[in-house]
Write an enzyme that holds these catalytic residues in place. Structure first.
Site, PDB file in Angstrom:
ATOM      1  N   GLU A 281       0.792  -1.131   0.069  1.00 46.70           N
ATOM      2  CA  GLU A 281      -0.032   0.057  -0.081  1.00 46.70           C
ATOM      3  C   GLU A 281       0.948   1.279   0.009  1.00 46.70           C
ATOM      4  OE1 GLU A 281      -3.993  -1.728   2.430  1.00 46.70           O
ATOM      5  OE2 GLU A 281      -2.408  -0.455   3.323  1.00 46.70           O
ATOM      6  N   CYS A 282       0.601   2.132  -0.939  1.00 45.39           N
ATOM      7  CA  CYS A 282       1.245   3.358  -1.070  1.00 45.39           C
ATOM      8  C   CYS A 282       2.919   3.322  -1.074  1.00 45.39           C
ATOM      9  CB  CYS A 282       0.697   4.430   0.235  1.00 45.39           C
ATOM     10  SG  CYS A 282       0.788   6.059   0.003  1.00 45.39           S
ATOM     11  N   GLY A 283       3.199   3.798   0.460  1.00 40.82           N
ATOM     12  CA  GLY A 283       4.750   3.741   0.423  1.00 40.82           C
ATOM     13  C   GLY A 283       5.254   2.263   0.074  1.00 40.82           C
TER      14      GLY A 283
ATOM     15  N   GLY B 163      -0.963  -0.548  -4.748  1.00 40.41           N
ATOM     16  CA  GLY B 163      -1.723   0.615  -5.028  1.00 40.41           C
ATOM     17  C   GLY B 163      -1.667   1.527  -4.020  1.00 40.41           C
TER      18      GLY B 163
END
Length: 464
Positions: A331-333, A435
């Site tokens: 997720e993200c980072g 994502g």
């Protein structure tokens, strides 16, 4: 058995509710109480401070991402062995999803969990206007149980007594004390909010000072008495998928670069059959042995990009894990770490793992912020096409990914049931999925079960 509880809400972001919440938790802990902390909304950083102070994992209560019965269930199950629950609000008390309703607001969550509310108000350079503000918050919703006020940034005792007389005289709401403006209580910030608790070397000293100030200027006994007004919240426990047979060994990235996890996500994975093994992409030489999957949460990879780049053996281990066909969810980072390059805000490029094609770069402005609905449009390691889950995004970065790369997520922002914005995300290669959306698995527990099943299956398929 009823557990006393209180919600510490703010008139607005920046009014001091995080500082006050931390001080109250620390002061109650010093009194020998078992304090169970909660945070309204999708925030990751405030719960880290709560956990540090109370020695109990702080939990997120989000009435937009999660069904209301689930919010109540998670609250009830976590307070059973506590002496008191302290819930920190989000934004302003009535601010929620979309700005036009109470959905997702602190007011809605306080009502769901049956807790009285203490309002935090920045009273700097204010006198009778403070009473008008409190009256507005008190009267706005008949369901809001605003029972107390604590004033922040008060100049001194005389100023406090003036404010207290005006508020109690005009509203009947009890004023429970104040905090003066102190430099020692200020916590550093960066683009996503406060720096994380692990980055402040003298955090315990600051917390101790804050607790001392709360003890001297806040009516803790009055707050504890108010917390006794909490009412039980009966609920129907959510129906969870059956746990998988056996244990599935999942490596979870846990360090200063990757630390954005909902504690209830981790607990749900464990209860469904996951064996979670923490590791550090920053400092560990390689991955733990015999892993069947990886979970890389968000965080601040851009801050630690140089150190992540230097750890060649870890990058190679993550790459080989993915090449073998073992699942990786990010997720993200975490997704940014899986890409080929990360460019920091200073314009420096850093080589990452190369598991996903493309690159990420830090921007000077917020790119996306807020609640979203994620619909799976291609089968993934989490769920099959057609399934959906609510999520949250907050990032100062963008990615460039080749058009040929699968996009498994159809992401939507909605208002009043209508789609106002939509895009594709969820980049997928082999059994790797990354994502921007941060998912709360309790919003659809089948996503957690699906991840564990994918890991178990891939582990069986892997050949030595």
């Amino acid at each position: 058995m009823k557990t006393p509880g209180v919600v510490i809400a703010g008139t607005n972001s920046g009014c001091g509710k995080t500082t006050l919440s931390m001080g109250v938790m620390a002061a109650l802990k010093k009194k020998g109480l078992k304090v169970q902390p909660f945070k309204v909304g999708p925030d990751y950083i405030d719960p880290m401070f709560h956990t540090f102070i109370t020695d109990r994992p702080s939990r997120n209560l989000d009435s937009w991402m999660l069904p209301h019965e689930t919010v109540k269930h998670l609250y009830n199950t976590r307070v059973q062995d506590a002496d008191i629950a302290v819930t920190e609000g989000v934004m302003g008390f009535y601010d929620g999803y979309g700005g036009t309703s109470l959905t997702g607001s602190t007011a809605e969550v306080a009502d769901l969990i049956g807790a009285p509310v203490v309002l935090v108000l920045n009273a700097e350079a204010m006198s009778l206007s403070a009473a008008a503000m409190v009256k507005g918050f008190y009267d706005f919703s008949p369901r809001a149980r605003v029972r107390g006020v604590i004033l922040n940034r008060v100049s001194g005792e005389a100023h406090y007594q003036l404010l207290k007389e005006g508020i109690e005289g005009h509203t009947g709401v009890r004023v429970l004390g104040y905090l003066k403006k102190t430099k020692e209580a200020v916590l550093e910030s960066r683009h996503l909010g406060l720096v994380t608790s692990g980055e402040i070397h003298d955090l315990q000293h600051r917390v101790d000072q804050l607790a001392e100030e709360v003890v001297s200027t806040v009516d803790l006994e009055g707050l504890l008495h108010l917390a006794e007004e909490a009412t039980p919240v009966p609920c129907t426990a959510p129906v969870l998928p059956e746990p998988i047979i056996g244990k599935v060994r999942i490596g979870v990235a846990m360090d200063k670069a990757f630390c954005f996890y909902y504690q209830d996500n981790l607990d749900l994975l464990t209860s469904l059959g996951g064996e979670l093994v923490p590791f550090s992409p920053l400092t560990d030489v390689t991955l733990p042995k015999n892993l069947q999957g990886l979970y890389l949460g968000g965080g601040y990879p851009e801050v630690w990009a140089a150190a992540l780049e230097r750890n060649q053996t870890m990058k190679q281990a993550v790459y080989h894990h993915a090449e073998k066909g073992l699942p990786v969810y990010a997720e993200c980072g975490g997704m940014m770490y899986l890409m080929e390059q990360l460019r920091t805000g200073e314009g420096t490029n850093h080589a990452m793992t190369g598991v996903l094609p493309g690159s990420s770069h830090i921007t000077t402005s917020l790119q996306r912020f807020g609640y979203v609905t994620v619909k799976i449009q291609k089968d993934t390691i989490l769920a099959r096409a057609g399934q959906a889950i609510r999520a949250h995004e907050f990032h100062y970065s963008e990615v460039k990914v080749p058009e040929a790369t699968d996009r498994a997520y159809h992401v939507m922002k909605k208002r009043d049931g209508q789609i106002t914005r939509q895009w594709q995300c969820g980049y997928q290669v082999k059994r790797v999925l990354g994502g921007y959306p941060h998912l709360h698995f309790w919003g659809n527990p089948h996503f957690a079960k699906g991840f564990l099943e994918s890991c178990a299956l891939a582990g069986k398929e892997e050949t030595p």
